[in-house]
Design a protein around this motif. Structure first.
Motif, PDB file in Angstrom:
ATOM      1  N   MET A   1       0.832  -1.199   0.000  1.00  0.00           N
ATOM      2  CA  MET A   1       0.000   0.000   0.000  1.00  0.00           C
ATOM      3  C   MET A   1       0.862   1.241   0.000  1.00  0.00           C
ATOM      4  O   MET A   1       1.985   1.238   0.524  1.00  0.00           O
ATOM      5  CB  MET A   1      -0.916   0.033   1.233  1.00  0.00           C
ATOM      6  CG  MET A   1      -1.882  -1.122   1.320  1.00  0.00           C
ATOM      7  SD  MET A   1      -2.742  -1.144   2.917  1.00  0.00           S
ATOM      8  CE  MET A   1      -3.614   0.413   2.851  1.00  0.00           C
ATOM      9  N   CYS A   2       0.317   2.318  -0.575  1.00  0.00           N
ATOM     10  CA  CYS A   2       0.956   3.626  -0.522  1.00  0.00           C
ATOM     11  C   CYS A   2      -0.113   4.636  -0.126  1.00  0.00           C
ATOM     12  O   CYS A   2      -1.239   4.586  -0.632  1.00  0.00           O
ATOM     13  CB  CYS A   2       1.556   4.006  -1.872  1.00  0.00           C
ATOM     14  SG  CYS A   2       2.384   5.626  -1.878  1.00  0.00           S
ATOM     15  N   GLY A   3       0.238   5.528   0.801  1.00  0.00           N
ATOM     16  CA  GLY A   3      -0.737   6.507   1.243  1.00  0.00           C
ATOM     17  C   GLY A   3      -0.089   7.805   1.664  1.00  0.00           C
ATOM     18  O   GLY A   3       1.133   7.916   1.766  1.00  0.00           O
ATOM     19  N   ARG A   4      -0.945   8.812   1.906  1.00  0.00           N
ATOM     20  CA  ARG A   4      -0.469  10.098   2.390  1.00  0.00           C
ATOM     21  C   ARG A   4      -1.492  10.695   3.343  1.00  0.00           C
ATOM     22  O   ARG A   4      -2.674  10.363   3.297  1.00  0.00           O
ATOM     23  CB  ARG A   4      -0.201  11.061   1.239  1.00  0.00           C
ATOM     24  CG  ARG A   4      -1.431  11.497   0.473  1.00  0.00           C
ATOM     25  CD  ARG A   4      -1.059  12.437  -0.650  1.00  0.00           C
ATOM     26  NE  ARG A   4      -2.199  12.725  -1.511  1.00  0.00           N
ATOM     27  CZ  ARG A   4      -2.082  13.234  -2.738  1.00  0.00           C
ATOM     28  NH1 ARG A   4      -0.897  13.521  -3.229  1.00  0.00           N
ATOM     29  NH2 ARG A   4      -3.160  13.468  -3.466  1.00  0.00           N
ATOM     30  N   LEU A   5      -1.018  11.595   4.190  1.00  0.00           N
ATOM     31  CA  LEU A   5      -1.889  12.250   5.157  1.00  0.00           C
ATOM     32  C   LEU A   5      -2.773  13.279   4.473  1.00  0.00           C
ATOM     33  O   LEU A   5      -2.306  14.051   3.643  1.00  0.00           O
ATOM     34  CB  LEU A   5      -1.059  12.948   6.226  1.00  0.00           C
ATOM     35  CG  LEU A   5      -0.226  12.066   7.153  1.00  0.00           C
ATOM     36  CD1 LEU A   5       0.512  12.931   8.154  1.00  0.00           C
ATOM     37  CD2 LEU A   5      -1.104  11.057   7.874  1.00  0.00           C
ATOM     38  N   GLU A   6      -4.048  13.282   4.858  1.00  0.00           N
ATOM     39  CA  GLU A   6      -4.983  14.293   4.383  1.00  0.00           C
ATOM     40  C   GLU A   6      -5.951  14.623   5.512  1.00  0.00           C
ATOM     41  O   GLU A   6      -6.866  13.861   5.789  1.00  0.00           O
ATOM     42  CB  GLU A   6      -5.757  13.813   3.139  1.00  0.00           C
ATOM     43  CG  GLU A   6      -4.910  13.701   1.894  1.00  0.00           C
ATOM     44  CD  GLU A   6      -5.745  13.473   0.634  1.00  0.00           C
ATOM     45  OE1 GLU A   6      -6.990  13.467   0.746  1.00  0.00           O
ATOM     46  OE2 GLU A   6      -5.151  13.308  -0.431  1.00  0.00           O
ATOM     47  N   GLY A   7      -5.703  15.727   6.195  1.00  0.00           N
ATOM     48  CA  GLY A   7      -6.626  16.200   7.213  1.00  0.00           C
ATOM     49  C   GLY A   7      -6.860  15.248   8.363  1.00  0.00           C
ATOM     50  O   GLY A   7      -8.004  15.035   8.773  1.00  0.00           O
ATOM     51  N   GLY A   8      -5.796  14.648   8.875  1.00  0.00           N
ATOM     52  CA  GLY A   8      -5.924  13.788  10.038  1.00  0.00           C
ATOM     53  C   GLY A   8      -6.282  12.344   9.738  1.00  0.00           C
ATOM     54  O   GLY A   8      -6.495  11.554  10.665  1.00  0.00           O
TER      55      GLY A   8
ATOM     56  N   LEU B   1       4.152  10.582   9.677  1.00  0.00           N
ATOM     57  CA  LEU B   1       4.293  11.571  10.748  1.00  0.00           C
ATOM     58  C   LEU B   1       5.736  11.685  11.222  1.00  0.00           C
ATOM     59  O   LEU B   1       6.176  12.759  11.643  1.00  0.00           O
ATOM     60  CB  LEU B   1       3.401  11.204  11.932  1.00  0.00           C
ATOM     61  CG  LEU B   1       1.902  11.441  11.796  1.00  0.00           C
ATOM     62  CD1 LEU B   1       1.175  10.962  13.044  1.00  0.00           C
ATOM     63  CD2 LEU B   1       1.586  12.902  11.522  1.00  0.00           C
ATOM     64  N   SER B   2       6.486  10.597  11.140  1.00  0.00           N
ATOM     65  CA  SER B   2       7.870  10.609  11.615  1.00  0.00           C
ATOM     66  C   SER B   2       8.782  11.469  10.749  1.00  0.00           C
ATOM     67  O   SER B   2       9.898  11.795  11.159  1.00  0.00           O
ATOM     68  CB  SER B   2       8.418   9.183  11.688  1.00  0.00           C
ATOM     69  OG  SER B   2       8.684   8.650  10.391  1.00  0.00           O
ATOM     70  N   LEU B   3       8.314  11.858   9.568  1.00  0.00           N
ATOM     71  CA  LEU B   3       9.111  12.743   8.717  1.00  0.00           C
ATOM     72  C   LEU B   3       9.129  14.172   9.246  1.00  0.00           C
ATOM     73  O   LEU B   3      10.046  14.935   8.944  1.00  0.00           O
ATOM     74  CB  LEU B   3       8.547  12.758   7.290  1.00  0.00           C
ATOM     75  CG  LEU B   3       8.595  11.458   6.503  1.00  0.00           C
ATOM     76  CD1 LEU B   3       7.884  11.641   5.165  1.00  0.00           C
ATOM     77  CD2 LEU B   3      10.023  10.995   6.276  1.00  0.00           C
ATOM     78  N   GLY B   4       8.101  14.540   9.995  1.00  0.00           N
ATOM     79  CA  GLY B   4       7.977  15.911  10.466  1.00  0.00           C
ATOM     80  C   GLY B   4       8.395  16.069  11.916  1.00  0.00           C
ATOM     81  O   GLY B   4       9.053  15.209  12.502  1.00  0.00           O
TER      82      GLY B   4
ATOM     83  N   GLU C   1       4.107  18.752  14.939  1.00  0.00           N
ATOM     84  CA  GLU C   1       3.196  18.517  13.826  1.00  0.00           C
ATOM     85  C   GLU C   1       2.508  17.168  13.971  1.00  0.00           C
ATOM     86  O   GLU C   1       1.323  17.021  13.651  1.00  0.00           O
ATOM     87  CB  GLU C   1       3.940  18.603  12.496  1.00  0.00           C
ATOM     88  CG  GLU C   1       3.106  18.273  11.261  1.00  0.00           C
ATOM     89  CD  GLU C   1       1.904  19.188  11.056  1.00  0.00           C
ATOM     90  OE1 GLU C   1       1.002  18.807  10.289  1.00  0.00           O
ATOM     91  OE2 GLU C   1       1.857  20.282  11.670  1.00  0.00           O
ATOM     92  N   ALA C   2       3.229  16.162  14.453  1.00  0.00           N
ATOM     93  CA  ALA C   2       2.619  14.852  14.676  1.00  0.00           C
ATOM     94  C   ALA C   2       1.485  14.951  15.689  1.00  0.00           C
ATOM     95  O   ALA C   2       0.394  14.408  15.480  1.00  0.00           O
ATOM     96  CB  ALA C   2       3.679  13.861  15.152  1.00  0.00           C
ATOM     97  N   ALA C   3       1.737  15.663  16.786  1.00  0.00           N
ATOM     98  CA  ALA C   3       0.695  15.828  17.802  1.00  0.00           C
ATOM     99  C   ALA C   3      -0.510  16.568  17.237  1.00  0.00           C
ATOM    100  O   ALA C   3      -1.668  16.226  17.538  1.00  0.00           O
ATOM    101  CB  ALA C   3       1.271  16.569  19.005  1.00  0.00           C
ATOM    102  N   ARG C   4      -0.265  17.584  16.422  1.00  0.00           N
ATOM    103  CA  ARG C   4      -1.367  18.345  15.830  1.00  0.00           C
ATOM    104  C   ARG C   4      -2.216  17.455  14.929  1.00  0.00           C
ATOM    105  O   ARG C   4      -3.455  17.484  14.997  1.00  0.00           O
ATOM    106  CB  ARG C   4      -0.822  19.527  15.028  1.00  0.00           C
ATOM    107  CG  ARG C   4      -1.894  20.482  14.530  1.00  0.00           C
ATOM    108  CD  ARG C   4      -1.341  21.510  13.567  1.00  0.00           C
ATOM    109  NE  ARG C   4      -1.015  20.928  12.281  1.00  0.00           N
ATOM    110  CZ  ARG C   4      -1.919  20.695  11.315  1.00  0.00           C
ATOM    111  NH1 ARG C   4      -3.198  20.978  11.509  1.00  0.00           N
ATOM    112  NH2 ARG C   4      -1.546  20.177  10.165  1.00  0.00           N
ATOM    113  N   GLN C   5      -1.574  16.667  14.082  1.00  0.00           N
ATOM    114  CA  GLN C   5      -2.311  15.781  13.182  1.00  0.00           C
ATOM    115  C   GLN C   5      -3.126  14.743  13.959  1.00  0.00           C
ATOM    116  O   GLN C   5      -4.266  14.448  13.608  1.00  0.00           O
ATOM    117  CB  GLN C   5      -1.335  15.074  12.232  1.00  0.00           C
ATOM    118  CG  GLN C   5      -0.755  15.944  11.136  1.00  0.00           C
ATOM    119  CD  GLN C   5      -1.734  16.188   9.997  1.00  0.00           C
ATOM    120  OE1 GLN C   5      -2.747  15.503   9.871  1.00  0.00           O
ATOM    121  NE2 GLN C   5      -1.429  17.164   9.171  1.00  0.00           N
TER     122      GLN C   5
END
Length: 269
Positions: A102-109, A145-148, A152-156
């Motif tokens: 699978m491949c995915g990305r973050l979008e609004g939490g 999340l580990s990239l940021g 930012e991780a906590a916010r997401q």
């Protein structure tokens, strides 16, 4: 071994300067901002002007990009190869491991699945492109999340309710932040029985251009535990082929500070 082409690098740097400054610039302005000799900068500006990528004012002799760049960018975006890259990466993971890639990305939490290659085992994880996965139970999401930054991780992680989805779901924000920090330190993320009982996933993350993405392998927990080292090796091999370790637009990351301990939602990683 491919080498860096200085002229190409200077051209892209020049365009980035215009994007940052958002104003007409003279040859001397650009030479100063790019730390180039004025003669070299003049040649570059002349070339781009002759090709129609820059306009030049009649009196002040200042330059600014033309709409031709925007037209080309729109044409390129219309045929965005990101989805093809993601699909090929997932297929490689499936072929190397037999498990679902699978491949995915973050979008609004949440995590949106961009590509999906179903595993070859009779018992396998099944999903669909476009599914949205709850971030707090997703290996894909936690790896990305580990990239940021920890902030930012906590916010997401606060953007959506932290629901108990399966027996292993983690709903404590501090524990989730610690998971992300562990992924940041080791370079990969493992979850089991968090999004669905009996399901485990292993994920890594990186950048395709400036786009942060994550790749994962998902399958039955017992089988994934047994073959975790082989799955991690496959992920690292595909990661090296597809991803940059950081965004080209960002400076190299300093050592992290250690911290204390849409559409339908899909449960697994």
């Amino acid at each position: 071994m491919p080498t860096l082409v200085p002229a190409a690098a200077r051209t892209m740097s020049l365009l980035e300067v215009f994007a940052r400054e958002r104003r007409e610039l003279s040859n001397s302005d650009l030479a100063r901002l790019m730390d180039l000799p004025e003669s070299s900068c003049s040649d570059l500006l002349h070339t781009l002007h002759e090709l129609g990528y820059l306009l030049r004012t009649a009196r002040s002799r200042r330059f600014y990009p033309t709409a031709r760049l925007l037209t080309i960018a729109k044409d390129i975006s219309a045929g965005d190869p990101l989805y093809a890259v993601a699909s090929e990466a997932c297929e490689l993971l499936r072929d190397k491991t037999g498990e679902t890639g699978m491949c995915g990305r973050l979008e609004g939490g949440v995590v949106k699945v961009l590509a999906f290659a179903e595993g070859t085992h009779p018992l396998r994880y099944v999903g669909n492109v476009g599914n949205k996965i709850a971030l707090h139970v997703s290996a894909l999401g936690k790896a990305e999340l580990s990239l940021g930054t920890p902030e930012e991780a906590a916010r997401q992680l606060r953007l959506k309710p932290l629901k108990q989805i399966a027996a292993g779901s983690i709903t404590d924000l501090a524990v989730l932040e610690a998971q992300v920090e562990q992924a940041r330190q080791q370079g990969w993320m493992w979850v089991e029985n968090e999004g669905f009982d009996g399901l485990a996933a292993l994920a890594v993350a990186g950048y395709v251009g400036d786009e942060p993405l994550a790749l994962s392998i998902a399958g039955p927990t017992d089988r994934m535990r047994q073959h975790r080292d082989a799955c991690l090796q496959a992920l690292k091999e595909v990661q090296a082929l597809v991803f940059h370790p950081r965004s080209p637009s960002l400076p190299p990351r300093t050592a992290p500070t250690r911290r204390g301990a849409g559409s339908k939602e899909s449960r697994p990683a």
